[in-house]
Design a protein around this motif. Structure first.
Motif, PDB file in Angstrom:
ATOM      1  N   LEU A   1      36.860  36.827  47.908  1.00  0.00           N
ATOM      2  CA  LEU A   1      36.116  35.911  47.039  1.00  0.00           C
ATOM      3  C   LEU A   1      35.351  36.636  45.925  1.00  0.00           C
ATOM      4  N   ALA A   2      35.756  36.367  44.705  1.00  0.00           N
ATOM      5  CA  ALA A   2      35.066  36.928  43.536  1.00  0.00           C
ATOM      6  C   ALA A   2      34.071  35.903  43.012  1.00  0.00           C
ATOM      7  N   MET A   3      32.785  36.210  43.123  1.00  0.00           N
ATOM      8  CA  MET A   3      31.734  35.334  42.594  1.00  0.00           C
ATOM      9  C   MET A   3      31.415  35.752  41.156  1.00  0.00           C
ATOM     10  N   PRO A   4      30.773  34.890  40.368  1.00  0.00           N
ATOM     11  CA  PRO A   4      30.437  35.286  38.987  1.00  0.00           C
ATOM     12  C   PRO A   4      29.361  36.374  38.972  1.00  0.00           C
ATOM     13  N   VAL A   5      29.664  37.496  38.342  1.00  0.00           N
ATOM     14  CA  VAL A   5      28.741  38.624  38.351  1.00  0.00           C
ATOM     15  C   VAL A   5      27.511  38.353  37.469  1.00  0.00           C
ATOM     16  N   GLY A   6      27.626  37.372  36.577  1.00  0.00           N
ATOM     17  CA  GLY A   6      26.475  36.987  35.766  1.00  0.00           C
ATOM     18  C   GLY A   6      25.404  36.291  36.595  1.00  0.00           C
TER      19      GLY A   6
ATOM     20  N   VAL B   1      45.468  45.235  56.164  1.00  0.00           N
ATOM     21  CA  VAL B   1      46.211  44.130  55.556  1.00  0.00           C
ATOM     22  C   VAL B   1      45.935  44.088  54.047  1.00  0.00           C
ATOM     23  N   ASN B   2      46.752  43.323  53.340  1.00  0.00           N
ATOM     24  CA  ASN B   2      46.625  43.224  51.897  1.00  0.00           C
ATOM     25  C   ASN B   2      45.449  42.335  51.477  1.00  0.00           C
ATOM     26  N   THR B   3      45.005  42.509  50.228  1.00  0.00           N
ATOM     27  CA  THR B   3      43.954  41.655  49.670  1.00  0.00           C
ATOM     28  C   THR B   3      44.400  41.076  48.329  1.00  0.00           C
ATOM     29  N   ILE B   4      43.781  39.972  47.993  1.00  0.00           N
ATOM     30  CA  ILE B   4      44.128  39.189  46.810  1.00  0.00           C
ATOM     31  C   ILE B   4      42.846  38.595  46.259  1.00  0.00           C
ATOM     32  N   CYS B   5      42.819  38.231  44.968  1.00  0.00           N
ATOM     33  CA  CYS B   5      41.751  37.333  44.522  1.00  0.00           C
ATOM     34  C   CYS B   5      42.123  36.667  43.215  1.00  0.00           C
TER      35      CYS B   5
END
Lengths: 301, 301
Positions: free
Chosen positions: B182-187, B209-213
Motif C-alpha cells: 500500500l502506497a499512501m500519499p507522501v504529502g 514472495v513478490n510485491t506490487i503496488c
C-alpha cells in the motif's frame, strides 16, 4: 552513522537521516579544455563562476580538482581552494591523485574537508591516511586495490572494510570514511548496477559508514544517459547511498535527489520540494515575461 | 521466488530475475466517465483500443476493472475479459471488490490470471481464497485488515505474512501470492515512501514472495507528480518490487522501468534499452518526414 564536514562557517551532515548531499563536480579541468588552459594560466574566473552556479543550483559541497598535465598541481589546487572559499561557504572535497597536492590543498583549506581519495592499495593507505588524520579531515575510500577493480561485490566489500579498519588504526573515526563502491559502465559490465547496490547495502548494514559515487560513469556508451543516470541515482539512494559527486546543474539529477528526499521522509512537510517548484514556476514566469517583451519589441521594429 | 501467470497462449514470469512487469491500469471506469458510460451501454470499443495501446506501449499484463455504480458488474467484468482476450494475448489481472464479479471474471478467463485482490480481513480471506484455489489463479494480497491501514511497517508486514500463510492453508502456493504493501500519499504521510520500501524488502527477504503496488497514489496532492512517481518506482524496484499497476503510456514510467531493468542486469546486452531507443528515433524520424511533407504542401497551397 553521520559524517560531518565543514567550511569555516558552515557544517554539512551526511547520513541516512539527512537530505542527500550533492557534491558539485564541475571544478575539474579533466575533459574541460578551456578551464584547464585558464587554470594553468592562473586565471580563476571560471572557477569562481562554477562555484557560485553549482551552489545556487543546490550543491551542498563542491569537489575541487586541479589535475592539469605539466602544471604545478599542489600550488594550483591550494590556490583554487582559496579562491573557492572566498566566493562560497560550502565545505569542499579536495580531489587529487597526487599526494603532495592533497597536502597543499589540506593546508590551504579552512574547516574540515573531505579528501578525494584513498584506495585499498597499501602505498596509498600509508601516504594518504596520515594526512587525513593530521588535518582532521574525512576521506573517500575507493573499493579497489593493487589487483584492480574486482567484479565480485564480496571482494570490493572486503577492500572497503580494510580501508575503514586501516583508517581507524590511524586514529580516524570510522564515520569519517565514506566508501565509493565504484560505478562501472553497465553497457560493458552487465551487473555493474546490481553489484553497486549490493555493496552500498552491505557497507551501510555491516560497516555502518556512508557511501558515495560518481553518477555518470554508469551510463557510459548508452543512449538516453539522463534517464539511466537519474534511475541509477534513485536506486542507489534506495539501497542506502547518502551523497554523490555529480552535476547539480542537470535538472533530472537535481529533481531526482529532491524527490528521493521526499520519499525517504527527510524533507519536512515537503518544504524543499514545494519551494523548488515555486522557484521553477517563478523562472518560467520570468522567462515568459522576457519572451513577450521580445515579441513586442519585434513587432515595433 | 517466481509468480507465473498466463493467458491461453502466453506466460509471464514475475520475479527478481526477470524484467519488471508493468500491469496496464487503463481499463478501469473509476474516474473515466466516458469509459464508464460506454461500458454500461455494453460498448467495448474503447476497452479494445486501450488494451491494444497499452500492450503496444510495453504492458506485459493488463488490469481489467468494471466497477460501475448500479451496473451488473459480474456480467460486465466477464464480458470485458472476453473482449480483451480476443484482442491481446497478455495475461490479465481480474480487478473487483465484488466477490461475485471476481468469480464471473475467473470463469470467463482463459489461462492463469492474477486476482485483484484479497485483504487481511477475515471475511475477504474466507471468500476470495477458495475462489483463487478453485480456478488455479494467483492473487494480490493487500496489507490492511479490519483495523484499516496501519502506519507501522511491522503491522503491515504482519498482515502480509498472515495472508501468505492463510493462502497456503487453502492449498495456494506462496509464490502465487503477490503482496501490495500500500502506497499512501507522501504529502500527507511523511513516511509513506520509506514505510513501503521497508515492507517490500522484508516481504522479499522474510516471506520470499513478490510485491506490487499502484504507482500514482504516492504523489497525490504534490506538484511535479511525474518526477515523484518515477523516482518512487525506481526506489521501490531497488528495494525489491517486481511489478506495478500503472500507465505504460506515460513515458517517464515506461523509461524508468526499462532503465531499472538495465541497472538490475536483467536486460541482456541492453537489448530492450537499445531497441526502445531505435523505436523512439524511428518515431521522431517519421514525424519529421510528416512535418516536412506538410510544409511542402503548405508552400504549394
Amino acid at each position: 552513522m553521520e559524517t560531518i564536514v565543514a567550511s569555516s562557517v558552515r557544517q554539512v551532515k551526511i547520513g541516512p537521516d539527512h537530505p542527500f548531499v550533492i557534491i558539485g563536480e564541475r571544478i575539474n579541468p579533466t575533459g574541460r579544455k578551456k578551464l584547464a588552459t585558464e587554470m594553468a594560466a592562473w586565471d580563476f574566473e571560471r572557477v569562481r563562476a562554477d562555484a557560485l552556479a553549482q551552489v545556487e543550483a543546490g550543491a551542498q559541497m563542491l569537489d575541487v580538482n586541479a589535475g592539469i598535465p605539466l602544471a604545478d598541481e599542489p600550488a594550483l589546487l591550494s590556490e583554487a581552494i582559496r579562491v573557492v572559499q572566498t566566493v562560497v561557504d560550502v565545505p569542499l572535497n579536495i580531489d587529487s591523485s597526487v599526494v603532495a597536492a592533497l597536502e597543499a590543498g589540506l593546508s590551504a583549506y579552512q574547516g574540515k574537508p573531505l579528501v578525494n581519495s584513498v584506495t585499498g592499495e597499501e602505498e596509498r593507505l600509508e601516504l594518504v591516511l596520515p594526512l587525513v588524520k593530521k588535518y582532521g579531515a574525512a576521506v573517500i575510500g575507493i573499493a579497489n586495490d593493487e589487483t584492480g577493480i574486482s567484479e565480485d561485490p564480496a571482494e570490493r566489500f572486503r577492500i572497503a572494510k580494510k580501508i575503514v579498519e586501516r583508517a581507524e588504526s590511524y586514529g580516524i573515526n570510522r564515520e569519517d570514511v565514506i566508501i565509493d563502491p565504484l560505478a562501472m559502465p553497465v553497457g560493458a559490465v552487465r551487473l555493474a548496477g546490481s553489484t553497486l547496490f549490493t555493496i552500498v547495502r552491505r557497507v551501510r548494514e555491516e560497516l555502518g559508514v556512508n557511501t558515495i559515487c560518481g553518477v555518470s560513469n554508469i551510463s557510459f556508451g548508452l543512449p538516453d544517459r539522463g534517464t539511466l543516470n537519474a534511475t541509477f541515482l534513485a536506486m542507489a539512494i534506495s539501497a542506502g547511498m547518502t551523497c554523490a559527486i555529480t552535476n547539480p546543474l542537470e535538472e533530472n539529477i537535481r529533481r531526482t535527489v529532491q524527490a528521493a528526499d521526499v520519499l525517504r521522509g527527510v524533507d519536512d512537510n515537503c518544504q524543499a520540494w514545494l519551494q523548488a517548484q515555486r522557484i521553477g514556476e517563478g523562472e518560467s514566469e520570468r522567462s515568459e515575461i522576457r519572451r513577450r517583451r521580445r515579441e513586442r519589441q519585434g513587432r515595433r521594429a
